[in-house]
Design an enzyme around this catalytic site. Structure first.
Site, short mmCIF file in Angstrom:
data_model
loop_
_atom_site.label_atom_id
_atom_site.label_comp_id
_atom_site.label_asym_id
_atom_site.label_seq_id
_atom_site.Cartn_x
_atom_site.Cartn_y
_atom_site.Cartn_z
N ASP A 1 -6.71 33.61 45.23
CA ASP A 1 -6.36 32.74 46.36
C ASP A 1 -7.48 31.78 46.73
OD1 ASP A 1 -3.77 33.27 47.16
OD2 ASP A 1 -4.33 35.01 48.35
C1 GLC Z 1 -8.70 34.73 51.79
C2 GLC Z 1 -9.25 35.95 51.06
C3 GLC Z 1 -8.34 36.38 49.95
C4 GLC Z 1 -6.93 36.50 50.45
C5 GLC Z 1 -6.50 35.25 51.22
C6 GLC Z 1 -5.14 35.45 51.84
O1 GLC Z 1 -8.66 33.64 50.96
O2 GLC Z 1 -10.54 35.72 50.53
O3 GLC Z 1 -8.78 37.60 49.41
O4 GLC Z 1 -6.07 36.68 49.38
O5 GLC Z 1 -7.41 34.96 52.23
O6 GLC Z 1 -4.62 34.28 52.32
C1 GLC Z 2 -5.82 39.21 48.29
C2 GLC Z 2 -4.38 38.74 48.27
C3 GLC Z 2 -3.85 38.57 46.88
C4 GLC Z 2 -4.80 37.79 46.04
C5 GLC Z 2 -6.20 38.38 46.08
C6 GLC Z 2 -7.22 37.57 45.32
O1 GLC Z 2 -5.87 40.56 47.90
O2 GLC Z 2 -3.55 39.60 48.98
O3 GLC Z 2 -2.61 37.93 46.92
O4 GLC Z 2 -4.31 37.78 44.74
O5 GLC Z 2 -6.62 38.47 47.42
O6 GLC Z 2 -7.52 36.37 45.96
#
Ligand code: GLC
Ligand code: GLC
Length: 812
Positions: free
Chosen positions: A485
């Site tokens: 993400d």
């Molecule tokens: C932030 C976090 C990530 C998560 C995302 C959800 O980017 O670092 O881990 O998946 O928020 O929106």
């Molecule tokens: C968080 C989110 C997941 C994402 C991950 C890596 O765990 O829930 O959707 O893939 O972060 O950013």
């Protein structure tokens, strides 16, 4: 250092001190009513949706940590204490918390009075039941006062902590039975047809429903005035902060004990039957609920039912090996965590506030891989719900709200890995159940039934979305982000307050993802197999041609010499390459491309995994990237916003460690696959709970990486795709019992010294008793006997009507 121990026979983790490094929690509830409960009785309760229908108030960001909860206070002379230590924090003479599957117990004592609290959510009822027993172990009579305390949330947890100008005037309650039953009915009058109750199965000596009256306006729950006085005030809340507190005077002879049952429940009335008199709520269903749990026998029977439910579930996959840590994770805790992710997705934990994200599209599809064998019917419904939030072009809402099942438009779509995860989840469901009928179900797009198509058509849209959204190197476009993400290659967020993911153009025609390429190879093939099962060989052939194109692009433009490139940014510069100053190698494409089989025959896979071992491995697990970003890179986004070693910036992001472990099994490296498995596996790191900090019975999303000050420290426990993927890894790849469309395949990949093991697997209505003999080899079944007959290959042929299979496999 440890703060407790596993009691495998009881299926419990036993915590022996309330002062764990972080709150160690458990989840209560199996269907629609849920509670989080910590080892000091902190936590909260909600019905269906942690944001919209929250029963009790919790304060994230509070000091001290983990405060508010559902508390019992015991007043014994001038001493006031709690069975869970918080909130008063009186030193206890003994303390034990047992987190079991769907229930928690507390046994504590102070000055020769023992308290036992059992808390759980029954299988079929929308309530949390607490059985509280006080035992006098003194030589003299004990004259005690027991107080209960819960603070109501005004339903919408988000509004509840923001909209004080309204909320401080809306609170309403009713009290009946002399105070034994307290009804929280805020907003019931106009827009709601639900209320909450907190009742006890005995006459009480007092009650309070106003927080200020019970605590005192300047006190917290650590020093409630009413408890200090030994007497509730009988307050009836009007506005401000409604609570429910009971006072019960308990006189006990030496050796005597008394038990009380408290029920915290959620009640919904039919719209046309809301009232029993003007302004008086219809209490019939509440009374029925309270009656149901009035006696100890009823409570004990209900707990037994819950325990049997879990025993039955966990009998679906059961291993017995020479390694008790593997056995306890596989047989109990890993599967339990998978079920919790089914119920919660990423909504409510001690790190997810329950008001932000609802159900994630990619998250829920991946979670399914870990629970589909446990609850296939509910997995089926989940697939349909998720697919219903897809758009007609194959893209999808990134998240949806569990209550409405509608997509969240504030985050929208554009996470280009999302569509392919739907294929992953559906394929897993069909391999488990053989139920092809799901592919013919009519499923809406964006919840609009007028444009519904079959689920198979949805999968086609998913597949085509990737096939038709490719960039200059023939690799899939990344959109706002892929699985990571924080890799935001089209966003360019420069100022605080601009979302890393959705600010700016967010989607571009150039930035590409090698990770999605790996996914496309893996799930494109699974899509082709589904097409074949439906008799559409032409579609299967078309799909394989598309996959081939992406495979080739991955082995060329996606290859950096010693490992797979991570991505190309919006300027077509490489991300995750030797050419980069920081972030030269990322874990995701190494794990995912290899597990998809990319580069195996070309020798790239071996190299990629070797590079992972050399550059990303640590004693606590494999880091997500190296070298960590020390500067903010506008062209990369959030990934470079975290301090080095945390989260997506070089943290050990546990979710992707099993991808590498699976990839190692693809290459036959059992020793290495298991070594990777052990590094992040909670039971294997229980001894360093003081370093790891989070619960030793569940996975955390992240462990701080080598660059971080607190290397090895876990964060974000419970709600993580790590649960599903590690279960897939250990159960299907390392222990090697993998469901195919044609039956179970047996192909373990274990370390040389793992020893023989047995697995019971229930699958498509039959029971498989599998025994594996290991002759010091890591992989390669040399002999497979099914009901005494030798079978070619790895797959146990499915025979209609056969209910028991005795399977003997020899590796090496
Ligand atoms: C932030 C976090 C990530 C998560 C995302 C959800 O980017 O670092 O881990 O998946 O928020 O929106
Ligand atoms: C968080 C989110 C997941 C994402 C991950 C890596 O765990 O829930 O959707 O893939 O972060 O950013």
């Amino acid at each position: 250092m440890k703060y407790g121990f596993f009691d495998d026979n009881a299926l419990e983790y036993v915590i022996t001190t309330p002062k764990t490094p972080l709150p160690w929690i458990n989840y209560l509830g199996n269907r629609e009513f849920f509670s989080l409960i910590s080892n000091t009785c902190g936590g909260y309760t909600f019905y269906k949706d942690a944001k919209l229908l929250r029963l009790t108030r919790y304060r994230y960001n509070n000091v001290p940590y983990d405060n508010n909860g559902k508390y019992f206070f015991i007043k014994d002379g001038d001493t006031i204490w709690n069975p869970g230590w918080q909130p008063v924090k009186t030193a206890l003479d003994s303390y034990e918390c047992r987190h079991g599957l769907g229930y928690s117990t507390f046994t504590s004592s102070k000055d020769d009075v023992e308290a036992k609290v059992l808390t759980f959510v029954p299988m079929e009822d929308n309530c949390e039941v607490s059985k509280v027993t006080l035992i006098n172990k003194k030589n003299s009579d004990a004259s005690l006062t027991l107080f209960s305390y819960v603070e109501w949330c005004l339903w919408n947890a988000d509004d509840d902590m923001k909209n004080f100008q309204r909320n401080l005037s809306t609170g309403e309650v009713e009290v009946t039975d002399g105070g034994s039953v307290i009804y929280h009915k805020t907003e019931y009058r106009e827009r709601r047809n639900h209320y909450a109750i907190y009742g006890v199965n005995t006459a009480v000596d007092g009650f309070d429903t106003s927080r200020d009256a019970f605590l005192g306006a300047y006190n917290g729950p650590d020093s409630p005035d009413a408890v200090k006085e030994g007497k509730c005030t009988g307050s009836v809340a009007s506005g401000w902060s409604p609570i429910a507190a009971h006072q019960i005077n308990v006189n006990l002879k030496p050796g005597e004990s008394k038990t009380f049952i408290f029920t915290l429940g959620y009640i919904e009335n039919p719209e046309d039957d809301k009232w029993e008199a003007p302004s008086v709520v219809n209490k019939k269903p509440a009374i029925a609920m309270l009656n149901k749990f009035k006696t100890e026998e009823a409570v004990d029977a209900s707990l037994e039912e819950l325990k049997n439910y879990w025993k039955e579930l966990l009998s679906i996959y059961h291993v017995s090996s020479s390694n008790d840590k593997v056995d306890r994770m596989v047989n109990i805790w890993n599967q339990y965590q998978c079920m919790v992710t089914f119920n919660m997705s990423r909504s409510a934990s001690y790190y997810e506030s329950g008001i932000g994200r609802g159900m994630g599209f990619r998250d829920s599809c991946q979670d399914l891989l870990g629970f589909v064998h446990l609850i296939p019917d509910r997995a089926r419904q989940r697939i349909i719900d998720i697919a219903s939030t897809q758009f007609q072009d194959g893209s999808a809402y990134h998240q949806y709200q569990p209550l409405t099942k509608k997509g969240n438009s504030d985050i929208g779509s554009g996470f280009n890995d999302d569509p392919l995860w739907l294929i992953a989840g559906t394929s897993a469901y069909i391999r488990e159940t053989g139920d092809l009928s799901i592919l013919k179900e009519m499923v809406p797009f964006d919840n609009d039934m007028s444009v519904a198509k079959t689920l198979m058509d949805h999968l086609k849209c998913s597949f085509n979305f990737t096939a038709t959204h490719k960039g200059p190197h023939g690799l899939p476009l990344i959109g706002r982000a892929d699985w990571n993400d924080c890799l935001n290659l089209n966003c360019f967020s420069e100022h605080p307050g601009e979302s890393f993911q959705t600010f700016g153009p967010s989607e571009g025609p150039v930035a590409e993802s090698v990770f999605i390429a790996g996914m496309f190879v893996k799930y494109g093939e699974e899509y082709a197999q589904l097409a074949e099962l439906l008799g559409d060989d032409a579609e299967a052939a078309r799909a394989r041609e598309e996959v081939k194109k992406v495979y080739d692009a991955t082995c060329t433009a996606g290859w950096d010499g010693d490992w797979f490139v991570r991505a190309y940014d919006a300027n077509s510069n490489k991300v995750g390459s030797k050419e980069c100053e920081e972030g030269q190698i990322y874990i995701e494409p190494q794990g995912f491309c290899v597990l998809a089989g990319v580069g195996v025959k070309e020798g790239l896979a071996e190299k990629a995994l070797k590079s992972v071992e050399e550059r990303l491995d640590t004693k606590y697990g494999i880091m997500i990237l190296q070298p960590a970003y020390t500067k903010y890179h506008l062209e990369l986004g959030e990934v470079s916003s975290y301090p080095p070693g945390y989260k997506e910036n070089a943290g050990i992001f546990c979710h992707n460690n099993p991808w590498v472990s699976i990839a190692e099994t693809v290459l036959g490296h059992g020793n290495r696959a298991f070594e990777i498995y052990k590094k992040t596996c909670p039971a294997f790191i229980e001894e360093i709970s003081d370093v790891h900090c989070t619960e030793p019975y569940v996975y955390s999303q992240m462990v701080a990486g080598r660059d971080a000050k607190f290397f090895g420290q876990g964060k974000n426990s419970w709600l993580t795709g790590t649960a599903a993927w590690t279960f897939v890894n250990i159960s299907q790849y390392i222990l090697g019992v993998y469901p195919t469309h044609n039956g179970l395949s047996i192909n373990p990949c274990v370390p040389e010294d793992f020893g023989d093991f047995n697995i019971t697997r229930k699958y498509r209505g039959a029971t498989y008793n599998i025994s594996v003999k290991q002759n010091g080899a890591q992989k390669g079944v040399s002999k497979l006997l099914v009901n005494g007959k030798e079978v070619e290959g790895n797959v146990i042929p499915y025979e209609e009507g056969v209910k028991e299979y005795t399977v003997e496999a020899v590796i090496g």
